[in-house]
Scaffold this motif. Sequence first.
Motif, PDB file in Angstrom:
ATOM      1  N   LEU A 142       0.826  -1.209   0.000  1.00  0.00           N
ATOM      2  CA  LEU A 142       0.000   0.000   0.000  1.00  0.00           C
ATOM      3  C   LEU A 142       0.862   1.261   0.000  1.00  0.00           C
ATOM      4  O   LEU A 142       0.579   2.227  -0.723  1.00  0.00           O
ATOM      5  CB  LEU A 142      -0.924   0.003   1.222  1.00  0.00           C
ATOM      6  CG  LEU A 142      -2.025  -1.062   1.235  1.00  0.00           C
ATOM      7  CD1 LEU A 142      -2.723  -1.089   2.591  1.00  0.00           C
ATOM      8  CD2 LEU A 142      -3.049  -0.824   0.130  1.00  0.00           C
ATOM      9  N   SER A 143       1.916   1.264   0.802  1.00  0.00           N
ATOM     10  CA  SER A 143       2.762   2.459   0.851  1.00  0.00           C
ATOM     11  C   SER A 143       3.536   2.642  -0.452  1.00  0.00           C
ATOM     12  O   SER A 143       3.873   3.765  -0.830  1.00  0.00           O
ATOM     13  CB  SER A 143       3.714   2.397   2.043  1.00  0.00           C
ATOM     14  OG  SER A 143       4.642   1.337   1.924  1.00  0.00           O
ATOM     15  N   ASP A 144       3.806   1.554  -1.138  1.00  0.00           N
ATOM     16  CA  ASP A 144       4.434   1.657  -2.459  1.00  0.00           C
ATOM     17  C   ASP A 144       3.513   2.407  -3.426  1.00  0.00           C
ATOM     18  O   ASP A 144       3.980   3.210  -4.241  1.00  0.00           O
ATOM     19  CB  ASP A 144       4.751   0.260  -2.997  1.00  0.00           C
ATOM     20  CG  ASP A 144       5.415   0.306  -4.363  1.00  0.00           C
ATOM     21  OD1 ASP A 144       6.620   0.577  -4.431  1.00  0.00           O
ATOM     22  OD2 ASP A 144       4.704   0.088  -5.372  1.00  0.00           O
ATOM     23  N   ILE A 145       2.209   2.162  -3.330  1.00  0.00           N
ATOM     24  CA  ILE A 145       1.242   2.896  -4.158  1.00  0.00           C
ATOM     25  C   ILE A 145       1.327   4.389  -3.860  1.00  0.00           C
ATOM     26  O   ILE A 145       1.388   5.230  -4.768  1.00  0.00           O
ATOM     27  CB  ILE A 145      -0.193   2.399  -3.903  1.00  0.00           C
ATOM     28  CG1 ILE A 145      -0.367   0.959  -4.352  1.00  0.00           C
ATOM     29  CG2 ILE A 145      -1.210   3.300  -4.629  1.00  0.00           C
ATOM     30  CD1 ILE A 145      -1.714   0.361  -3.960  1.00  0.00           C
ATOM     31  N   VAL A 146       1.319   4.732  -2.563  1.00  0.00           N
ATOM     32  CA  VAL A 146       1.350   6.133  -2.161  1.00  0.00           C
ATOM     33  C   VAL A 146       2.593   6.817  -2.725  1.00  0.00           C
ATOM     34  O   VAL A 146       2.520   7.899  -3.319  1.00  0.00           O
ATOM     35  CB  VAL A 146       1.316   6.265  -0.626  1.00  0.00           C
ATOM     36  CG1 VAL A 146       1.419   7.735  -0.218  1.00  0.00           C
ATOM     37  CG2 VAL A 146       0.040   5.642  -0.059  1.00  0.00           C
ATOM     38  N   ALA A 147       3.746   6.194  -2.538  1.00  0.00           N
ATOM     39  CA  ALA A 147       4.995   6.793  -3.001  1.00  0.00           C
ATOM     40  C   ALA A 147       5.053   6.874  -4.523  1.00  0.00           C
ATOM     41  O   ALA A 147       5.546   7.859  -5.080  1.00  0.00           O
ATOM     42  CB  ALA A 147       6.181   5.985  -2.474  1.00  0.00           C
ATOM     43  N   ARG A 148       4.557   5.857  -5.196  1.00  0.00           N
ATOM     44  CA  ARG A 148       4.561   5.869  -6.663  1.00  0.00           C
ATOM     45  C   ARG A 148       3.723   7.005  -7.210  1.00  0.00           C
ATOM     46  O   ARG A 148       4.121   7.719  -8.143  1.00  0.00           O
ATOM     47  CB  ARG A 148       4.018   4.531  -7.191  1.00  0.00           C
ATOM     48  CG  ARG A 148       4.227   4.308  -8.676  1.00  0.00           C
ATOM     49  CD  ARG A 148       3.391   3.161  -9.203  1.00  0.00           C
ATOM     50  NE  ARG A 148       2.002   3.514  -9.375  1.00  0.00           N
ATOM     51  CZ  ARG A 148       0.970   2.873  -8.829  1.00  0.00           C
ATOM     52  NH1 ARG A 148       1.164   1.846  -8.023  1.00  0.00           N
ATOM     53  NH2 ARG A 148      -0.263   3.292  -9.065  1.00  0.00           N
ATOM     54  N   GLN A 149       2.556   7.229  -6.616  1.00  0.00           N
ATOM     55  CA  GLN A 149       1.668   8.280  -7.110  1.00  0.00           C
ATOM     56  C   GLN A 149       2.208   9.668  -6.761  1.00  0.00           C
ATOM     57  O   GLN A 149       2.093  10.595  -7.565  1.00  0.00           O
ATOM     58  CB  GLN A 149       0.259   8.072  -6.549  1.00  0.00           C
ATOM     59  CG  GLN A 149      -0.401   6.819  -7.116  1.00  0.00           C
ATOM     60  CD  GLN A 149      -1.857   6.668  -6.705  1.00  0.00           C
ATOM     61  OE1 GLN A 149      -2.279   7.122  -5.642  1.00  0.00           O
ATOM     62  NE2 GLN A 149      -2.644   6.022  -7.553  1.00  0.00           N
ATOM     63  N   GLU A 150       2.796   9.812  -5.594  1.00  0.00           N
ATOM     64  CA  GLU A 150       3.314  11.122  -5.215  1.00  0.00           C
ATOM     65  C   GLU A 150       4.566  11.472  -6.026  1.00  0.00           C
ATOM     66  O   GLU A 150       4.715  12.613  -6.475  1.00  0.00           O
ATOM     67  CB  GLU A 150       3.591  11.169  -3.719  1.00  0.00           C
ATOM     68  CG  GLU A 150       2.302  11.090  -2.889  1.00  0.00           C
ATOM     69  CD  GLU A 150       2.466  11.475  -1.427  1.00  0.00           C
ATOM     70  OE1 GLU A 150       3.583  11.882  -1.031  1.00  0.00           O
ATOM     71  OE2 GLU A 150       1.476  11.376  -0.669  1.00  0.00           O
ATOM     72  N   THR A 151       5.460  10.520  -6.223  1.00  0.00           N
ATOM     73  CA  THR A 151       6.659  10.826  -7.007  1.00  0.00           C
ATOM     74  C   THR A 151       6.335  11.095  -8.465  1.00  0.00           C
ATOM     75  O   THR A 151       7.075  11.814  -9.144  1.00  0.00           O
ATOM     76  CB  THR A 151       7.703   9.691  -6.918  1.00  0.00           C
ATOM     77  OG1 THR A 151       7.088   8.449  -7.270  1.00  0.00           O
ATOM     78  CG2 THR A 151       8.299   9.596  -5.533  1.00  0.00           C
ATOM     79  N   ALA A 152       5.237  10.559  -8.947  1.00  0.00           N
ATOM     80  CA  ALA A 152       4.843  10.830 -10.335  1.00  0.00           C
ATOM     81  C   ALA A 152       4.626  12.311 -10.577  1.00  0.00           C
ATOM     82  O   ALA A 152       4.868  12.815 -11.681  1.00  0.00           O
ATOM     83  CB  ALA A 152       3.576  10.050 -10.687  1.00  0.00           C
ATOM     84  N   VAL A 153       4.185  13.018  -9.547  1.00  0.00           N
ATOM     85  CA  VAL A 153       3.975  14.464  -9.692  1.00  0.00           C
ATOM     86  C   VAL A 153       5.067  15.259  -8.973  1.00  0.00           C
ATOM     87  O   VAL A 153       4.877  16.417  -8.613  1.00  0.00           O
ATOM     88  CB  VAL A 153       2.579  14.878  -9.180  1.00  0.00           C
ATOM     89  CG1 VAL A 153       1.487  14.265 -10.050  1.00  0.00           C
ATOM     90  CG2 VAL A 153       2.373  14.490  -7.718  1.00  0.00           C
ATOM     91  N   GLY A 154       6.211  14.634  -8.757  1.00  0.00           N
ATOM     92  CA  GLY A 154       7.372  15.350  -8.228  1.00  0.00           C
ATOM     93  C   GLY A 154       7.443  15.484  -6.728  1.00  0.00           C
ATOM     94  O   GLY A 154       8.274  16.232  -6.213  1.00  0.00           O
ATOM     95  N   ILE A 155       6.601  14.760  -5.997  1.00  0.00           N
ATOM     96  CA  ILE A 155       6.599  14.806  -4.528  1.00  0.00           C
ATOM     97  C   ILE A 155       7.427  13.636  -4.022  1.00  0.00           C
ATOM     98  O   ILE A 155       7.118  12.479  -4.315  1.00  0.00           O
ATOM     99  CB  ILE A 155       5.165  14.745  -3.983  1.00  0.00           C
ATOM    100  CG1 ILE A 155       4.377  15.969  -4.447  1.00  0.00           C
ATOM    101  CG2 ILE A 155       5.169  14.642  -2.459  1.00  0.00           C
ATOM    102  CD1 ILE A 155       2.883  15.851  -4.249  1.00  0.00           C
TER     103      ILE A 155
END
Length: 828
Positions: free
Chosen positions: A123-136
Amino acid sequence: MEKYLDTTLTSEERAQDLLGKLSLEEKMGQVNCFFAEHEDIEKAAAYGIGQVSTLEVRQITSLEEVAKWQEKIQKKIMEQSPHHIPAVFHMEGLCGAFIQDAASLPSGIGRGSSFDPELEEKLSDIVARQETAVGITQVLAPVLDISRDSRLGRQGETYGEDSTLAAAMGAAYTKGVQNAVKSGGRKAESVAKHFLGFHASQAAIHGATSEVTDRTLEEVYGKPFQAAISESQLRGVMPCYCNVNGEPLSASKKLLTGLLRDKMGFDGVVAADYSAISNVHVAQYMYESVTEAGKHCLEAGLDVEMPSCCGYNEELKSWFQSGKADMKALDASVYRVLCAKFRMGLFEHPYALSGEELKQAFYKESDKELLLQSARESMILMKNDGVLPIKKDVKKIAVIGCHGANARSFFGGYTHLSMEEAVHAVANSLAGVDVKNNGNVDCSVVECESDDSANIKEKDLAVGYKRVPGTQIQSDETEEFDAILRLQKPDCKNMVEGLRYAMPDVEINYAYGYPIAGNDTSHFAEALEVAKRADLIILTLGGKHGSCSVASMGEGVDGANINLPECQDAFIEEAAKLGKPMVGVHFNGRPISSDVADKHLNVIVEAWNPSEMGAQAIADVLTGAYNPSGKLPVTVAYHTGQLPIYYNHMNGSAWHQGESIGFKDYVDLPHTPRYYFGHGLSYTTFEYGKLQLDKKRCLTGEITEVLPTEKVYLTMEIKNTGSCAGTEVVQLYLKDRYASKTRPVMELAGFARVYLAAGEKKQVEFEVAPSQVAFLDENMQWKIEAGDIDVLVGSSSADIRQRSSFRIMKDAWIDGKDRKFYSLGRVR
């Protein structure tokens, strides 16, 4: 090429080179944060900036706009920085990103109920993947607080009351964020919070003083942080707001440097909670100015002020110039900030993705499957006399309660939805953010001087706002709030819709019945008429776990009453007169506690806040399509007067006090809890075989004997003795029989999720290290003490099925960083 731009060098080498080239103005920029949408970027980031707050991304309505927003701000920051240093963009991650179309996770306490670290990492991999996609690249999670008091509004953010469970789940979350390169060639880093003892605040009031012994701070509250540091190389920590034993965490050199860095081995970035530095001066009345507070915080080891500059200001810069403040402290913080930026890959990949590349990184079909799995695993069957699963002869069902036709009930605090609701609330309770002052913080005044500043005032009511009857809570039953759900999660079914979809041949009727709180009985008559025509009554119960004045619990929204509201208890009593079977489904961030519910309901399901897949998960549990496996991560009190209450209290305390002196109960209540830690029922039954301690590897006599450096191997067989498949969460507890310091009556040491078909049996093995029962001696050194250790294995802390013991043969002292924190069982 400049040395710091050489990607063949380590992050540390690059950071050291760049640090030597920076002016004082650039250094001050790196320890500050820009509150995007609320500040002038040209002024705030004139020489670059360390971090950017992305809170207001919550209001952007498309993924593409978020990516463009990040790129625009990052370009401006790098243009203004003399060395073109990119900023770190940070965002919350507890329940997913605050980004349109992002995955929304069940609440922390719901995920704690799963006892499933493997899923937590995914689940946390999802969070990080989506946030890094927009530069976070900095994820403000996991929440590693230990919560022993259900009055505190933020209990729902935590994994619960147990430090072993929080250690396993938190280390897994951290791994999921940090274990690989994410979207756009960047690496994300976790910021675990809130260090340390946050939920031990007096009277369970948010951010109040915490009086916790140094031993308890390390042994209990520090354990999950240490596990995340030792096992997952945690790169970020956020201190709590509390004043702990006479000093605010944000200004405590003893805790931020002496404990966190020197003793626990943390080498990452310490990021301030929002407005924490100004809070030291204006709320806790320390130091003569906010600048002096900033100086002490920086020298204590607080690397970055967030969300905007108050204490790390121009005056502090002049103190570094004059020598009044220690330049070495500033350089140390800037170095750590730069190391993080190089580790994240920001110098090579500073901008959000775009176009098709953005979509491919952000959207994954498998995300929904994991969210559904998490929602299902979060459900706890608290009570069941055979009414569930719903029988085939049930033809009419009445669903009663305000949550039933409102899918927003599925979304708890720190979801994107709850944070957008906060924008529309008439009173703010989010610490460090003044919603009514355009997000800005005035460093010169106390933020919440008025006793009723977080309540709804008469002037608010005059312009059309209304309260939930009998409360100070703002009603959210308006089109304004419904529109948020339609925008963010247009396909999210409510509970009634989910049941109708799952049972198309059953007539399902709905009535509002009662609100989330208060004493309103005006809808009872209509609801009782609907209930009279039903074969089965399903009552939705609980409050609203969310944000600000529209919530009955959440950040800064604490409660003196942990029980069901008056109106809900009253309706249960009226409905019970109908003589029909009743199922209660409870939503909230604190567990259900009700004498009336216990007495009259045939079934109680603890649903917490299951988020966007909640409708299907609840329907699956009620119909038996999914056999619930959740276990309580907290102990449930009968009454507020019992709090704090937790299972792993010290010998001679709580409901074991009667072994010492005094009566075994209160004069008006039992000492024992309503529900014990680890409790959770199933639609099937499980049999525990004899517990075996591996003789080949560690038996030297009649009792298993081990040296401090050896391991004990525990095996047992688990059999499904029922008629349907199910998952049992096998729980391993240890008890130090006699010790040189007072020890807990028992401590969770490990667990395993065991899936079994009907009639199937499997073997579970635990590998236990003596260091799991290490404690701090009189010199505050970690000691493995010689003596007998009882081994307890069962289905809950109060349902022990098998027992054994082993003996540690000699004393040993170890580094606390190197001890084993938990044992995850292997299933064969």
